[in-house]
Design a protein around this motif. Structure first.
Motif, PDB file in Angstrom:
ATOM      1  N   VAL A 173      -2.732  -6.397   3.473  1.00  0.00           N
ATOM      2  CA  VAL A 173      -1.840  -5.320   3.062  1.00  0.00           C
ATOM      3  C   VAL A 173      -0.552  -5.433   3.870  1.00  0.00           C
ATOM      4  CG1 VAL A 173      -1.495  -2.840   3.420  1.00  0.00           C
ATOM      5  CG2 VAL A 173      -3.511  -3.646   2.211  1.00  0.00           C
ATOM      6  N   VAL A 180     -10.092  -3.950   3.671  1.00  0.00           N
ATOM      7  CA  VAL A 180      -8.838  -4.616   4.039  1.00  0.00           C
ATOM      8  C   VAL A 180      -9.079  -5.463   5.282  1.00  0.00           C
ATOM      9  CG1 VAL A 180      -6.474  -4.247   4.855  1.00  0.00           C
ATOM     10  CG2 VAL A 180      -7.397  -2.825   3.020  1.00  0.00           C
ATOM     11  N   VAL A 198      -8.298  -9.702   1.849  1.00  0.00           N
ATOM     12  CA  VAL A 198      -7.205  -8.842   1.381  1.00  0.00           C
ATOM     13  C   VAL A 198      -6.272  -8.534   2.542  1.00  0.00           C
ATOM     14  CG1 VAL A 198      -6.592  -6.587   0.426  1.00  0.00           C
ATOM     15  CG2 VAL A 198      -8.586  -7.820  -0.449  1.00  0.00           C
ATOM     16  N   GLY A 218      -9.776  -4.990  -3.007  1.00  0.00           N
ATOM     17  CA  GLY A 218     -10.750  -5.234  -1.948  1.00  0.00           C
ATOM     18  C   GLY A 218     -12.140  -4.770  -2.318  1.00  0.00           C
ATOM     19  N   SER A 237      -5.043  -1.709  -3.014  1.00  0.00           N
ATOM     20  CA  SER A 237      -5.890  -2.404  -2.038  1.00  0.00           C
ATOM     21  C   SER A 237      -7.347  -1.979  -2.186  1.00  0.00           C
ATOM     22  CB  SER A 237      -5.395  -2.138  -0.611  1.00  0.00           C
ATOM     23  OG  SER A 237      -5.413  -0.757  -0.298  1.00  0.00           O
ATOM     24  N   VAL A 245       0.848  -1.195   0.000  1.00  0.00           N
ATOM     25  CA  VAL A 245       0.000   0.000   0.000  1.00  0.00           C
ATOM     26  C   VAL A 245       0.882   1.242   0.000  1.00  0.00           C
ATOM     27  CG1 VAL A 245      -0.250  -0.113   2.518  1.00  0.00           C
ATOM     28  CG2 VAL A 245      -1.889   1.215   1.171  1.00  0.00           C
TER      29      VAL A 245
END
Length: 357
Positions: free
Chosen positions: A212, A256, A210, A198, A194, A188
């Motif tokens: 990160v 996320v 998801v 996502g 993301s 990210v």
């Protein structure tokens, strides 16, 4: 603005997208008796070498559709990295001038990547003045400041309903098992990736989660963990391509499921390990994604969860040969690469993984 130029420009951008073959989805070699698998979505094969390529194309298309860019408009971006390179590529495709506003300390290798596609670097000091100066340049020249950090969220959201557009549907279509992965792992920086992945999974009802990965000194992990939307560290990160001193507008914590903090030395060691074991020479943000993927694979095995993890390889190694791949440079940073390198080597043999705390 000429309607004929607008139509030609949008047609050129659309044709560029359609002409691109999907980037490879490669299986990483793990022990055959493990009930989990790892795939690498290799965005380093994009024409400009990074996953920023399609995001820059969409952002410029949006500006043209909105009437903000015409046949002679100078495109301007505050970036010295992959977004600047991709923006320069599309400006050249459309015959538009492009200026990248960069910190005065930007190295020759980075400048050369922008200039390769006809872009003009504009150095400023102090480094944080790049954003203000980019807006000033747009005003002074009648140009358009792309401002990807501030505008990419709307560009991503406008395309989430399209089942055939973007990184997430490409990953889902490429998996040989025919079932969605358990996890997709991304870095990210701006938050666009993301958000796109996502957001697509949520909108279309996929069960995939998801994750990160976030480097030291970045705001995303503490901001996500505390639920503080305006969290800021005020400190630059040392892993190029990911991490920010503040939570950027495009980052959507609601899509996320997990943010994994990754030590900087682990990102670099994992980047090198991935090159040695899979032949994929990518940047340090990809190393962070690989480290995070190993953490998830270990956790899946611990809890008896079968399935796959897909990690996104964000950019190619070209810009990092004199830095993250250089032993003298990494030693000067004070990074101990031996410890995380040993953990990576041990993982496929024993299944053991360092305690994340």
């Amino acid at each position: 603005m000429s309607d004929s130029w607008r139509e030609r420009a949008l047609a050129a951008l659309s044709a560029e997208r359609i002409a691109r073959h999907p980037t490879p989805l490669r299986r990483y070699p793990l022990p055959l008796d493990w009930p989990v698998s790892l795939y690498v979505k290799d965005e380093t094969t994009q024409p400009t070498g990074s996953l920023k390529h399609p995001f820059a194309r969409d952002l410029i298309a949006d500006a043209i559709e909105a009437g903000k860019v015409g046949a002679t408009t100078r495109l301007i971006e505050a970036s010295s990295g992959n977004m600047a390179v991709a923006s320069a590529y599309f400006a050249l495709l459309l015959g538009l001038p492009f200026t990248a506003v960069v910190p005065h300390t930007t190295g020759a290798a980075k400048l050369a990547r922008i200039e390769k596609y006809g872009g003009t670097p504009h150095r400023v000091d102090p480094p944080l003045a790049v954003y203000e100066r980019a807006a000033e340049l747009a005003s002074e020249t009648g140009g358009h400041y792309l401002d990807h950090l501030g505008t990419i969220a709307d560009s991503v959201d406008a395309r989430l309903a399209d089942r055939d557009h973007g990184l997430a549907p490409a990953i889902l279509a490429g998996l040989p098992e025919g079932t969605p992965p358990e996890w997709i792992v991304v870095g990210v920086g701006s938050g666009a990736c993301s958000r796109a992945v996502g957001g697509y999974l949520r909108r279309h009802g996929y069960p995939t989660k998801v994750a990160v990965v976030d480097p030291e000194h970045s705001a995303y992990f503490p901001g996500w963990a505390t639920g503080c939307a305006d969290y800021a560290t005020g400190m630059p990160t040392r892993i190029e391509g990911i991490g920010r001193p503040r939570m950027e507008p495009a980052f959507d914590p609601a899509v996320v499921d997990l943010v994994i903090p990754v030590p900087d030395a682990a990102s670099v060691a994992a980047m090198r390990h991935l090159a040695a074991t899979a032949g994929l020479r990518a940047g340090p943000s990809t190393g962070a994604a690989f480290w995070g993927s190993c953490h998830l694979l270990h956790r899946m095995r611990q809890y008896g969860t079968r399935g796959s993890v897909v990690m996104v390889a964000a950019d190619a190694a070209d810009a990092y040969t004199g830095t993250y791949y250089d032993d003298a440079w990494t030693m000067a940073k004070g990074w101990d690469l031996a410890t995380p390198a040993a953990a990576l080597s041990r993982f496929p043999r024993t299944g053991a993984w360092p305690d994340q705390g």
